[in-house]
Write an enzyme that holds these catalytic residues in place. Structure first.
Site, PDB file in Angstrom:
ATOM      1  N   TYR A  85      44.639  62.957 -15.676  1.00  0.00           N
ATOM      2  CA  TYR A  85      45.587  62.030 -15.041  1.00  0.00           C
ATOM      3  C   TYR A  85      46.052  62.584 -13.703  1.00  0.00           C
ATOM      4  O   TYR A  85      46.184  61.848 -12.724  1.00  0.00           O
ATOM      5  CB  TYR A  85      46.792  61.778 -15.951  1.00  0.00           C
ATOM      6  CG  TYR A  85      47.676  60.676 -15.421  1.00  0.00           C
ATOM      7  CD1 TYR A  85      47.450  59.359 -15.793  1.00  0.00           C
ATOM      8  CD2 TYR A  85      48.700  60.947 -14.508  1.00  0.00           C
ATOM      9  CE1 TYR A  85      48.217  58.323 -15.282  1.00  0.00           C
ATOM     10  CE2 TYR A  85      49.475  59.918 -13.995  1.00  0.00           C
ATOM     11  CZ  TYR A  85      49.224  58.611 -14.391  1.00  0.00           C
ATOM     12  OH  TYR A  85      49.986  57.591 -13.874  1.00  0.00           O
ATOM     13  N   PHE A 137      41.375  40.484  10.181  1.00  0.00           N
ATOM     14  CA  PHE A 137      40.575  40.404   8.966  1.00  0.00           C
ATOM     15  C   PHE A 137      41.468  39.794   7.888  1.00  0.00           C
ATOM     16  O   PHE A 137      42.676  40.034   7.850  1.00  0.00           O
ATOM     17  CB  PHE A 137      40.035  41.771   8.524  1.00  0.00           C
ATOM     18  CG  PHE A 137      39.147  41.642   7.321  1.00  0.00           C
ATOM     19  CD1 PHE A 137      37.888  41.068   7.446  1.00  0.00           C
ATOM     20  CD2 PHE A 137      39.584  42.010   6.060  1.00  0.00           C
ATOM     21  CE1 PHE A 137      37.080  40.864   6.331  1.00  0.00           C
ATOM     22  CE2 PHE A 137      38.778  41.813   4.945  1.00  0.00           C
ATOM     23  CZ  PHE A 137      37.518  41.254   5.080  1.00  0.00           C
ATOM     24  N   THR A 138      40.858  39.016   6.988  1.00  0.00           N
ATOM     25  CA  THR A 138      41.621  38.201   6.032  1.00  0.00           C
ATOM     26  C   THR A 138      42.684  39.009   5.274  1.00  0.00           C
ATOM     27  O   THR A 138      43.874  38.720   5.374  1.00  0.00           O
ATOM     28  CB  THR A 138      40.658  37.550   5.018  1.00  0.00           C
ATOM     29  OG1 THR A 138      39.815  38.564   4.477  1.00  0.00           O
ATOM     30  CG2 THR A 138      39.792  36.500   5.695  1.00  0.00           C
ATOM     31  N   ASP A 228      41.125  50.503  10.937  1.00  0.00           N
ATOM     32  CA  ASP A 228      40.410  50.008   9.762  1.00  0.00           C
ATOM     33  C   ASP A 228      39.006  50.596   9.851  1.00  0.00           C
ATOM     34  O   ASP A 228      38.156  50.123  10.598  1.00  0.00           O
ATOM     35  CB  ASP A 228      40.389  48.478   9.764  1.00  0.00           C
ATOM     36  CG  ASP A 228      39.724  47.903   8.518  1.00  0.00           C
ATOM     37  OD1 ASP A 228      38.924  48.625   7.878  1.00  0.00           O
ATOM     38  OD2 ASP A 228      39.994  46.734   8.190  1.00  0.00           O
ATOM     39  N   LYS A 271      32.169  49.483   1.389  1.00  0.00           N
ATOM     40  CA  LYS A 271      31.249  49.154   2.493  1.00  0.00           C
ATOM     41  C   LYS A 271      30.506  50.434   2.895  1.00  0.00           C
ATOM     42  O   LYS A 271      29.659  50.908   2.153  1.00  0.00           O
ATOM     43  CB  LYS A 271      32.023  48.546   3.671  1.00  0.00           C
ATOM     44  CG  LYS A 271      33.174  47.607   3.299  1.00  0.00           C
ATOM     45  CD  LYS A 271      32.748  46.288   2.717  1.00  0.00           C
ATOM     46  CE  LYS A 271      33.878  45.387   2.244  1.00  0.00           C
ATOM     47  NZ  LYS A 271      35.061  45.220   3.016  1.00  0.00           N
ATOM     48  N   ARG A 395      32.500  31.965   7.092  1.00  0.00           N
ATOM     49  CA  ARG A 395      33.495  32.643   7.910  1.00  0.00           C
ATOM     50  C   ARG A 395      33.847  31.673   9.038  1.00  0.00           C
ATOM     51  O   ARG A 395      33.329  31.750  10.137  1.00  0.00           O
ATOM     52  CB  ARG A 395      32.947  33.959   8.490  1.00  0.00           C
ATOM     53  CG  ARG A 395      33.077  35.128   7.528  1.00  0.00           C
ATOM     54  CD  ARG A 395      34.534  35.430   7.255  1.00  0.00           C
ATOM     55  NE  ARG A 395      34.735  36.561   6.345  1.00  0.00           N
ATOM     56  CZ  ARG A 395      35.593  36.550   5.320  1.00  0.00           C
ATOM     57  NH1 ARG A 395      36.282  35.476   5.019  1.00  0.00           N
ATOM     58  NH2 ARG A 395      35.773  37.624   4.595  1.00  0.00           N
ATOM     59  N   PHE A 462      39.642  30.633   0.828  1.00  0.00           N
ATOM     60  CA  PHE A 462      38.178  30.548   0.806  1.00  0.00           C
ATOM     61  C   PHE A 462      37.573  31.081  -0.485  1.00  0.00           C
ATOM     62  O   PHE A 462      36.492  30.677  -0.879  1.00  0.00           O
ATOM     63  CB  PHE A 462      37.590  31.298   2.014  1.00  0.00           C
ATOM     64  CG  PHE A 462      37.938  32.756   2.062  1.00  0.00           C
ATOM     65  CD1 PHE A 462      39.142  33.176   2.595  1.00  0.00           C
ATOM     66  CD2 PHE A 462      37.064  33.710   1.557  1.00  0.00           C
ATOM     67  CE1 PHE A 462      39.469  34.526   2.616  1.00  0.00           C
ATOM     68  CE2 PHE A 462      37.379  35.055   1.585  1.00  0.00           C
ATOM     69  CZ  PHE A 462      38.597  35.466   2.117  1.00  0.00           C
TER      70      PHE A 462
HETATM   71  C1  LIG Z   1      36.454  44.457   2.892  1.00  0.00           C
HETATM   72  C2  LIG Z   1      37.353  44.757   3.993  1.00  0.00           C
HETATM   73  C3  LIG Z   1      38.693  45.071   3.761  1.00  0.00           C
HETATM   74  C4  LIG Z   1      39.334  44.985   2.394  1.00  0.00           C
HETATM   75  O1  LIG Z   1      38.792  45.880   1.512  1.00  0.00           O
HETATM   76  P1  LIG Z   1      38.582  45.573  -0.050  1.00  0.00           P
HETATM   77  O2  LIG Z   1      37.917  46.805  -0.554  1.00  0.00           O
HETATM   78  O3  LIG Z   1      37.720  44.342  -0.160  1.00  0.00           O
HETATM   79  O4  LIG Z   1      39.922  45.355  -0.651  1.00  0.00           O
HETATM   80  C5  LIG Z   1      39.470  45.430   4.850  1.00  0.00           C
HETATM   81  N1  LIG Z   1      38.972  45.453   6.099  1.00  0.00           N
HETATM   82  C6  LIG Z   1      37.689  45.123   6.359  1.00  0.00           C
HETATM   83  C7  LIG Z   1      37.188  45.162   7.755  1.00  0.00           C
HETATM   84  C8  LIG Z   1      36.842  44.769   5.319  1.00  0.00           C
HETATM   85  O5  LIG Z   1      35.587  44.413   5.583  1.00  0.00           O
END
Ligand SMILES: *Cc1c(COP(=O)(O)O)cnc(C)c1O
Length: 471
Positions: A85, A137-138, A228, A271, A395, A462
């Site tokens: 933990y 970004f969303t 980011d 990613k 998108r 979406f």
């Molecule tokens: C996917 C993504 C996020 C969010 O990350 P999650 O792992 O899906 O929660 C944030 N910023 C960018 C540019 C992304 O592509």
């Protein structure tokens, strides 16, 4: 027209063919469906590719998020999970790896990117403050807004033009940023939210010169920059390829220099980092770290696991090491580019230049007869699935959501359908099949009608919205 082969393309573009720096050790069978099966599946899914079952999909280009193929070393790392933990050894390895490659001092693991976005937004935004960024970004913008921030897009104008060939369409417009700081006052700017590469602009990179200039502008006003870093490795590749002085620098060196101009970063490890789940947040400021470490316990888990299993952190650490290898990233982006070149040769409208993780079909030019309120990009994603079981995603206006003030749709300039390429998953033959399917849908474009939204969720609509075909 015949297919360009990799060899003829190599000649045409003045370069030699590349091949993946890996071979296949394990395979996962794919199912090919009939047109009737797809008609039924898509109607059941409300013409939203997010609501399809993956079983009904042949080639899945919905997203590059968490869909990566892990290496044998990563699978071996899974067996080294220390599921304590507190104080898991996998956390310390991950922390050291992030410190080594990204260069930040303090690391907080999170279950995925949005977990990190939630924490940084809460810790670094006071309600009413502005958050300038290079396009939105969303999930990023939503967390900034939920924390009371006001997002302002300060990306260069070229980013909104799918035909502009600017090599760094992710760049911040320094004049827009400075005008905002002067108008609102530096104390009313929470931080600059910088993304490399910019997903919503088509996976477009930020140059080293630009981040350096943003740094010096922010230093003059005392404004912080948070990065980011979700696709920062891909961004580093474009710097190496396109920016003067970086051709002989390694991806790892470029990554570390870029990060050094920022005060911290968050990451969706699903990613670049070649894993199926995971994320992190890292900063240089001890006080901010203290706050983040308090918050992570509330929302994600203890600060040495942040919602992840120990094995996930171990696989992520190995994934980070693999992701900064120059031959890996060259093949990764080479595959995306190969698909882009096939489509370009057939005059199919896509966002140029081709970015790092996806091909973005320009639905405005694809379907000039479908008005934006009838969801041309959503329509294109539906048609592509019907033709051949390929899953893409919208998108455009559906992803953009509504203006919280007026309640009307945001009408984004870009109306795109994204073919996102998972890392190390599909072969060049799959890319050929995808290109031919897009061409078939393009050839049938004149008969295609748009969609009507019949169910609209309140947040990130979406993902779960439902549509019907217009008669
Ligand atoms: C996917 C993504 C996020 C969010 O990350 P999650 O792992 O899906 O929660 C944030 N910023 C960018 C540019 C992304 O592509």
């Amino acid at each position: 027209m015949t297919h360009p082969t990799p060899q003829t393309m190599g000649q045409q573009f003045g370069r030699r063919s590349w091949a993946e720096p890996w071979k296949i050790k394990m395979v996962e069978p794919l199912r090919v469906t009939t047109r009737e099966e797809r008609e039924r599946a898509l109607a059941e899914a409300g013409y939203n590719t997010f609501l399809l079952r993956s079983e009904d999909v042949y080639i899945d280009l919905l997203t590059d998020s968490g869909t990566n193929a892990m290496s044998d070393r990563q699978w071996a790392a899974i067996m080294l999970g220390d599921e304590a933990y507190a104080g898991s050894r996998n956390f310390y390895r991950l922390e050291a790896t992030i410190q080594q490659y990204y260069g930040y001092r303090y690391v907080v693991p999170t279950h995925q990117g949005r977990g990190a976005e939630h924490l940084i937004s809460r810790a670094a935004i006071r309600p009413g403050q502005y958050v300038p960024g290079n396009m939105y970004f969303t999930t990023t913008r939503l967390h900034q807004e939920l924390a009371g921030g006001i997002f302002v897009d300060v990306i260069i104008d070229e980013a909104h033009d799918p035909q502009s060939l600017h090599p760094f369409k992710g760049n911040v417009d320094l004049d827009k940023l400075e005008a905002l700081i002067r108008r609102e006052g530096a104390q009313n700017i929470a931080y600059v939210s910088l993304a490399g590469t910019v997903n919503m602009a088509g996976g477009q990179p930020v140059s080293m010169a630009n981040v350096r200039a943003v740094r010096s502008l922010c230093d003059r006003y005392g404004v912080r920059i948070f990065l980011d870093a979700t696709r920062m490795i891909e961004n580093a590749f474009f710097i190496q390829e396109r920016e003067e002085g970086y051709a002989n620098r390694s991806i790892a060196e470029i990554l570390k220099e870029f990060c050094s101009y920022t005060d911290g970063a968050w990451m969706s490890a699903k990613k670049d980092a070649l894993v199926n789940i995971g994320g992190w947040l890292a900063v240089n400021d001890a006080e901010l770290f203290d706050e983040l470490r308090n918050l992570v316990v509330v929302y994600e888990g203890l600060h040495t696991y942040g919602g992840l299993a120990g094995r996930d952190m171990e696989a992520m650490a190995v994934g980070i090491e693999e992701s900064v290898q120059d031959d890996y990233i060259r093949a990764r982006i080479g595959q995306v580019r190969y698909l882009g070149e096939l489509l370009t040769d057939w005059d199919i409208p896509i966002v140029q230049p081709v970015g790092g993780h996806a091909i973005f079909l320009d639905a405005r030019r694809f379907y000039p007869h479908i008005p934006q309120r009838e969801f041309p990009a959503q329509t294109l994603a539906a048609e592509l699935y019907l033709d051949s079981g390929i899953r893409s995603m919208e998108r455009g206006i559906a992803s953009a959501g509504r203006d919280p003030k007026t309640g009307d749709h945001y009408y984004p300039k870009l109306e795109l359908t994204r073919l996102t390429i998972p890392r190390r998953v599909y072969t060049q033959a799959h890319m050929d099949v995808v290109a031919e399917a897009v061409k078939a849908v393009y050839d049938a474009r004149a008969q295609t009608r748009g969609l009507r939204m019949v169910y609209e969720p309140k947040y990130l609509r979406f993902f779960q919205a439902r549509f019907e075909r217009l008669a």
